[in-house]
Design a protein around this motif. Structure first.
Motif, PDB file in Angstrom:
ATOM      1  N   VAL A  73     -58.174  -5.990  38.616  1.00 51.90           N
ATOM      2  CA  VAL A  73     -57.861  -5.615  39.998  1.00 51.90           C
ATOM      3  C   VAL A  73     -56.807  -6.561  40.579  1.00 51.90           C
ATOM      4  CG1 VAL A  73     -58.821  -5.486  42.333  1.00 51.90           C
ATOM      5  CG2 VAL A  73     -60.051  -4.464  40.421  1.00 51.90           C
ATOM      6  N   SER A  74     -56.961  -7.860  40.347  1.00 51.93           N
ATOM      7  CA  SER A  74     -55.977  -8.818  40.869  1.00 51.93           C
ATOM      8  C   SER A  74     -54.605  -8.584  40.255  1.00 51.93           C
ATOM      9  CB  SER A  74     -56.428 -10.250  40.580  1.00 51.93           C
ATOM     10  OG  SER A  74     -57.621 -10.536  41.235  1.00 51.93           O
ATOM     11  N   GLY A  75     -54.559  -8.374  38.947  1.00 47.63           N
ATOM     12  CA  GLY A  75     -53.284  -8.123  38.281  1.00 47.63           C
ATOM     13  C   GLY A  75     -52.628  -6.837  38.750  1.00 47.63           C
ATOM     14  N   LEU A  76     -53.440  -5.803  38.926  1.00 42.40           N
ATOM     15  CA  LEU A  76     -52.911  -4.527  39.397  1.00 42.40           C
ATOM     16  C   LEU A  76     -52.353  -4.643  40.815  1.00 42.40           C
ATOM     17  CD1 LEU A  76     -52.577  -1.499  38.740  1.00 42.40           C
ATOM     18  CD2 LEU A  76     -54.806  -1.155  39.795  1.00 42.40           C
ATOM     19  N   CYS A  77     -53.099  -5.312  41.691  1.00 42.73           N
ATOM     20  CA  CYS A  77     -52.620  -5.488  43.076  1.00 42.73           C
ATOM     21  C   CYS A  77     -51.327  -6.287  43.110  1.00 42.73           C
ATOM     22  CB  CYS A  77     -53.690  -6.174  43.919  1.00 42.73           C
ATOM     23  SG  CYS A  77     -55.114  -5.151  44.267  1.00 42.73           S
ATOM     24  N   TYR A  78     -51.260  -7.367  42.314  1.00 46.83           N
ATOM     25  CA  TYR A  78     -50.051  -8.188  42.290  1.00 46.83           C
ATOM     26  C   TYR A  78     -48.867  -7.395  41.752  1.00 46.83           C
ATOM     27  CZ  TYR A  78     -46.627 -11.587  40.834  1.00 46.83           C
ATOM     28  OH  TYR A  78     -45.452 -12.256  40.649  1.00 46.83           O
ATOM     29  N   THR A  79     -49.074  -6.679  40.660  1.00 52.32           N
ATOM     30  CA  THR A  79     -47.991  -5.918  40.046  1.00 52.32           C
ATOM     31  C   THR A  79     -47.462  -4.842  40.980  1.00 52.32           C
ATOM     32  OG1 THR A  79     -48.974  -6.304  37.881  1.00 52.32           O
ATOM     33  CG2 THR A  79     -47.364  -4.544  38.033  1.00 52.32           C
ATOM     34  N   ARG A  80     -48.367  -4.141  41.643  1.00 53.73           N
ATOM     35  CA  ARG A  80     -47.934  -3.096  42.575  1.00 53.73           C
ATOM     36  C   ARG A  80     -47.175  -3.678  43.765  1.00 53.73           C
ATOM     37  NH1 ARG A  80     -52.578   0.799  44.124  1.00 53.73           N
ATOM     38  NH2 ARG A  80     -50.834   1.952  44.970  1.00 53.73           N
ATOM     39  N   ALA A  81     -47.681  -4.803  44.310  1.00 56.58           N
ATOM     40  CA  ALA A  81     -47.011  -5.421  45.455  1.00 56.58           C
ATOM     41  C   ALA A  81     -45.636  -5.952  45.064  1.00 56.58           C
ATOM     42  CB  ALA A  81     -47.873  -6.543  46.017  1.00 56.58           C
ATOM     43  N   ARG A  82     -45.534  -6.613  43.915  1.00 62.70           N
ATOM     44  CA  ARG A  82     -44.245  -7.145  43.473  1.00 62.70           C
ATOM     45  C   ARG A  82     -43.263  -6.005  43.223  1.00 62.70           C
ATOM     46  NH1 ARG A  82     -41.432 -11.383  41.206  1.00 62.70           N
ATOM     47  NH2 ARG A  82     -40.069 -10.793  39.494  1.00 62.70           N
ATOM     48  N   ARG A  83     -43.706  -4.951  42.563  1.00 61.65           N
ATOM     49  CA  ARG A  83     -42.836  -3.814  42.267  1.00 61.65           C
ATOM     50  C   ARG A  83     -42.330  -3.173  43.560  1.00 61.65           C
ATOM     51  NH1 ARG A  83     -45.880  -0.193  38.647  1.00 61.65           N
ATOM     52  NH2 ARG A  83     -45.631  -1.948  37.240  1.00 61.65           N
ATOM     53  N   ARG A  84     -43.233  -3.048  44.547  1.00 66.76           N
ATOM     54  CA  ARG A  84     -42.848  -2.440  45.816  1.00 66.76           C
ATOM     55  C   ARG A  84     -41.824  -3.317  46.553  1.00 66.76           C
ATOM     56  NH1 ARG A  84     -47.407  -2.482  49.648  1.00 66.76           N
ATOM     57  NH2 ARG A  84     -48.380  -2.403  47.645  1.00 66.76           N
ATOM     58  N   ILE A  85     -42.034  -4.622  46.554  1.00 70.93           N
ATOM     59  CA  ILE A  85     -41.110  -5.521  47.254  1.00 70.93           C
ATOM     60  C   ILE A  85     -39.753  -5.549  46.569  1.00 70.93           C
ATOM     61  CG2 ILE A  85     -40.691  -7.947  47.796  1.00 70.93           C
ATOM     62  CD1 ILE A  85     -43.730  -8.165  48.316  1.00 70.93           C
ATOM     63  N   VAL A  86     -39.754  -5.592  45.234  1.00 64.44           N
ATOM     64  CA  VAL A  86     -38.470  -5.595  44.510  1.00 64.44           C
ATOM     65  C   VAL A  86     -37.745  -4.273  44.714  1.00 64.44           C
ATOM     66  CG1 VAL A  86     -37.476  -5.618  42.190  1.00 64.44           C
ATOM     67  CG2 VAL A  86     -39.153  -7.334  42.829  1.00 64.44           C
ATOM     68  N   ARG A  87     -38.493  -3.162  44.717  1.00 62.70           N
ATOM     69  CA  ARG A  87     -37.875  -1.845  44.911  1.00 62.70           C
ATOM     70  C   ARG A  87     -37.292  -1.705  46.320  1.00 62.70           C
ATOM     71  NH1 ARG A  87     -42.107   1.855  43.715  1.00 62.70           N
ATOM     72  NH2 ARG A  87     -42.713   1.503  45.847  1.00 62.70           N
ATOM     73  N   MET A  88     -37.935  -2.327  47.307  1.00 60.72           N
ATOM     74  CA  MET A  88     -37.485  -2.195  48.692  1.00 60.72           C
ATOM     75  C   MET A  88     -36.471  -3.264  49.086  1.00 60.72           C
ATOM     76  SD  MET A  88     -41.106  -1.176  50.459  1.00 60.72           S
ATOM     77  CE  MET A  88     -40.439  -1.081  52.103  1.00 60.72           C
ATOM     78  N   SER A  89     -36.088  -4.115  48.147  1.00 59.75           N
ATOM     79  CA  SER A  89     -35.116  -5.157  48.464  1.00 59.75           C
ATOM     80  C   SER A  89     -33.931  -5.058  47.504  1.00 59.75           C
ATOM     81  CB  SER A  89     -35.759  -6.543  48.358  1.00 59.75           C
ATOM     82  OG  SER A  89     -36.145  -6.823  47.038  1.00 59.75           O
ATOM     83  N   VAL A  90     -32.822  -5.648  47.939  1.00 59.00           N
ATOM     84  CA  VAL A  90     -31.608  -5.659  47.121  1.00 59.00           C
ATOM     85  C   VAL A  90     -31.088  -7.091  47.066  1.00 59.00           C
ATOM     86  CG1 VAL A  90     -30.957  -3.279  47.645  1.00 59.00           C
ATOM     87  CG2 VAL A  90     -30.160  -5.119  49.116  1.00 59.00           C
ATOM     88  N   MET A  91     -30.267  -7.360  46.063  1.00 57.29           N
ATOM     89  CA  MET A  91     -29.670  -8.680  45.971  1.00 57.29           C
ATOM     90  C   MET A  91     -28.778  -8.904  47.188  1.00 57.29           C
ATOM     91  SD  MET A  91     -30.903 -10.089  43.316  1.00 57.29           S
ATOM     92  CE  MET A  91     -29.876 -11.458  42.966  1.00 57.29           C
ATOM     93  N   CYS A  92     -28.906 -10.074  47.785  1.00 53.76           N
ATOM     94  CA  CYS A  92     -28.112 -10.393  48.980  1.00 53.76           C
ATOM     95  C   CYS A  92     -26.655 -10.638  48.560  1.00 53.76           C
ATOM     96  CB  CYS A  92     -28.692 -11.627  49.662  1.00 53.76           C
ATOM     97  SG  CYS A  92     -27.851 -12.041  51.186  1.00 53.76           S
ATOM     98  N   GLU A  93     -25.738  -9.959  49.241  1.00 55.75           N
ATOM     99  CA  GLU A  93     -24.314 -10.095  48.941  1.00 55.75           C
ATOM    100  C   GLU A  93     -23.530 -10.668  50.110  1.00 55.75           C
ATOM    101  OE1 GLU A  93     -23.101  -6.237  47.666  1.00 55.75           O
ATOM    102  OE2 GLU A  93     -24.330  -6.337  45.860  1.00 55.75           O
TER     103      GLU A  93
END
Length: 185
Positions: A73-93
């Protein structure tokens, strides 16, 4: 023999009473009665049932399942949260933010080659342990950027994410202890 069978049926604490009541008359009869009682007990084919091993296996199985569930459960929650944050963010230019980010890191004595990448997203945080990245808000003002960067870079510099990962691992090991959950929260 009747005398000895009667003595064998007596409980150990009642042997003296059996002796005094005349169930047997001599000391050798007392020893014979104890020997016959032991012989009768040895003849019974049913060994004593020991539930300790079964109980230990059951407890170990429950403990292992608890660890597996909490880690999953902890791994799944972390993976989903990280994936969502990376997907919703872009490299700062934005060069102004990148320059401010490098200057803030330099003031904190973090070498530029060890500096995690800066991403622009919906929140301010450091994500990841092995490949960390600093995420800052899209609407971050250039005046407050040094404070936000220094805050997030201090999390990176002092290893807060690996400590959080370790505390998650300890929580999963001691999942049955409510005090661990209170300390963690």
């Amino acid at each position: 023999i009747e005398c000895l069978l009667e003595a064998a049926s007596c409980r150990e604490e009642d042997l003296a009473h059996c002796y005094l009541s005349g169930a047997f008359t001599a000391h050798s009869d007392l020893e014979s009665a104890i020997t016959i009682g032991a012989y009768i007990n040895d003849m019974i084919d049913e060994p004593a049932v020991d539930y300790t091993e079964t109980f230990n296996r059951t407890v170990l199985l429950a403990y292992g399942l608890g660890i597996a569930v909490t880690l999953s459960v902890s791994g799944l929650c972390y993976t989903r949260a990280r994936r969502r944050i990376v997907r919703m963010s872009v490299m700062c230019e934005d060069e102004a933010f990148l320059r401010c980010y490098r200057e803030t890191a330099g003031k904190m004595h973090i070498r530029e080659d060890r500096l995690p990448p800066l991403r622009s997203g919906c929140t301010d945080m450091v994500i990841g342990c092995l490949n960390p990245a600093v995420v800052c808000r899209d609407n971050l003002d250039l005046k407050e950027a040094p404070m936000v960067f220094s805050h997030e870079l201090s999390h990176y510099k002092y290893g807060d994410n690996p400590i959080l990962l370790f505390s998650t691992f300890v929580t999963c090991l001691f999942w049955y202890n409510p005090l661990i959950w209170l300390v963690r929260s």
